[in-house]
Enzyme design. Structure first.
Site: not given
Length: 509
Positions: A58, A166, A195-196, A200, A234, A253, A258, A358
């Site tokens: 946009r 995702k 799904d990145h 890998k 993480e 998440d 993943h 996390k």
């Protein structure tokens, strides 16, 4: 018909001319990952000269404005941190921008006209890849509008594919509805749910490691493996995304997408060949064998946690409830541990321990295969208690590689036994910078190889597995107290205690 050898010869295939249309082109993913990845593919001559990119958002912008911004992005976010002027000149000629709104039908007619013009100017042959880098609530609307504009139907031997980011749904019901909505305009073969993690290098190497070696696959079963640990940690917190995380939590998440994708590659049976459908068939077979969670199982075999104030790398960090956008009495989990079993012949009775969280001590994703101990303590209990069971550790990130841990005698007159590591590291073994995950995945999609993308049944099965856990936790918010682990530690004490009850302990990466 799918070529069974496609995966094996994938880098020898020539990518066909095409145009990539990026919805949400003014967003972070486009500048940080997508355009730098496409630039690298052009730089490596893995994409043909007959290639174009259309950024769509946009935000008001001209083609030249878009080109300037994307050059800045490539310089900032590509691995080399530099831009090859000659490559960029060729790349930039194929960059276009269209100011458009996802819900406006007339803008799709403008897009159709622009794509026809690019076909004429660039020779892209009507092949189109639409990348939905937008908020999940827009996925169905974007696909519907593409269908209404006639942009989802390939013409004259060309192809049309759509990559969807995702999260794919927020629960089982919404995932099924989204699948139903996008299938109204697209065939399953056109849909690439990205799904990145599967891009890998170490994740891809799981297939080669398991099925190209004769030494490990005979041991890859309940007769020799005691248990499997998968850690997805993480060091960061919610990073200003507290409002989103309040509606998600770590199971939604990270785990149901993943982590389950990695888990399926560890647990799957050997495929008949390396074609995409054969590999994905075996992955869904493994996940179908996953034992369903009951309230009793969730209570006894799963742990949830939420981080409180603590320190990361010596710096103080706030607790989750002090993050912006988070309710002061939030019960959203930032850590989860699941104990999974596969009720099949290969894995019967072998626990798979999964944890993701996390604000843990470090960023690391790894698979640890722990083998059973020697059947007889020939060297005596006192000597052997200093030795851990044999482990095979597959490190997905960072420092990608594989480690085999085994026991040896320490030199000297007295028998002392200790653990040593046999290490393989991608960086030192091959001396090359590993490709970004998005480079691999974008090229695979352009080549029509969906091996590393999630199929409809896999996305829905992931939600089927976790929904009983989420439902149980939603109904027992008053049980236990949050926060229950300090930021910078390895999660709640209950996760360690659960392992100890089972005669195991978590590996400290």
């Amino acid at each position: 018909m799918e070529n069974p050898l496609r995966q094996g010869i994938r880098l020898e295939q020539a990518a066909e001319p095409c145009t990539v249309v990026i919805f949400g082109a003014s967003g972070d993913l486009t500048k940080r990952k997508l355009v730098p990845a496409l630039y690298r593919l052009v730089q490596q001559r893995l994409l043909p000269a007959e290639f174009g990119i259309v950024g769509l958002a946009r935000t008001e912008m001209s083609d030249d404005d878009f080109r300037v911004k994307m050059r800045e992005s490539v310089a900032q976010f590509s691995e080399a941190k530099t831009v090859d002027d000659e490559v960029w000149q060729s790349f930039a000629q194929g960059l276009y921008y269209l100011t458009a709104d996802i819900g406006t039908a007339d803008d799709y007619r403008k897009l159709a006209g622009l794509l026809e013009r690019i076909d004429r100017e660039r020779g892209t042959g009507g092949n189109r890849l639409f990348y939905l880098s937008v908020a999940p609530r827009f996925y169905a609307a974007a696909v519907e509008q593409l269908g209404r504009a006639g942009l989802t139907k390939p013409k004259d031997g060309s192809w049309v594919r759509v990559i969807i980011e995702k999260p794919f749904g927020s629960d089982l019901e919404s995932a099924r509805l989204l699948n139903q909505q996008i299938h109204a305009s697209l065939d399953e073969s056109q849909i690439y749910r990205i799904d990145h993690y599967l891009g890998k290098e170490t994740v891809q190497n799981l297939l080669a490691f398991r099925f190209a070696n004769g030494i490990f696959e005979p041991l890859w079963n309940r007769h020799y493996i005691d248990h499997v640990q998968i850690t997805n940690a993480e060091a960061v917190g919610v990073e200003g995304r507290g409002g989103y995380y309040e509606t998600a939590g770590v199971v939604r998440d990270m785990i149901q997408n993943h982590v389950f994708q990695v888990l399926s590659l560890v647990a799957m049976e050997p495929p008949a060949h390396l074609g995409s459908e054969a590999v994905r068939d075996e992955k869904i077979k493994a996940m179908t064998a996953a034992r369903n969670f009951t309230p009793e199982r969730v209570k006894a075999e799963c742990v949830r946690g939420q981080y409180g104030p603590g320190s990361i790398d010596g710096k103080p960090v706030p607790g989750y409830r002090q993050e912006e956008g988070v309710a002061p009495d939030s019960t959203t989990e930032t850590f989860a541990m699941l104990t999974m079993y596969f009720d099949n012949w290969r894995w019967a009775g072998v626990p798979f321990y999964i944890r993701s969280g996390k604000h843990l001590p470090k960023r690391v994703t790894e698979i640890a295969i722990q083998f059973q101990t020697a059947p007889h303590q020939l060297f005596g209990a006192d000597v052997m208690e200093q030795v851990t069971p044999n482990q095979l550790i597959i490190r997905i990130q960072p420092d990608e590689g594989i480690t085999l841990r085994f026991a040896v005698k320490v030199p000297g007159q007295i028998t002392h036994i200790r653990d040593v590591n046999m290490d393989f590291r991608y960086g030192t073994s091959f001396g090359v910078q590993l490709a970004e995950a998005y480079e691999r995945l974008l090229l695979d999609c352009i080549l029509g190889d969906s091996t590393l993308y999630a199929r409809k049944d896999m996305t829905e099965r992931g939600w089927e597995i976790v929904m009983p856990i989420l439902d149980y936790w939603a109904g027992t918010k008053g049980e236990g107290s949050f926060p229950n682990y300090e930021a910078g530690t390895w999660g709640p004490q209950a996760a360690d205690e659960l392992m100890e009850r089972n005669g195991s302990r978590w590996r400290r990466p």
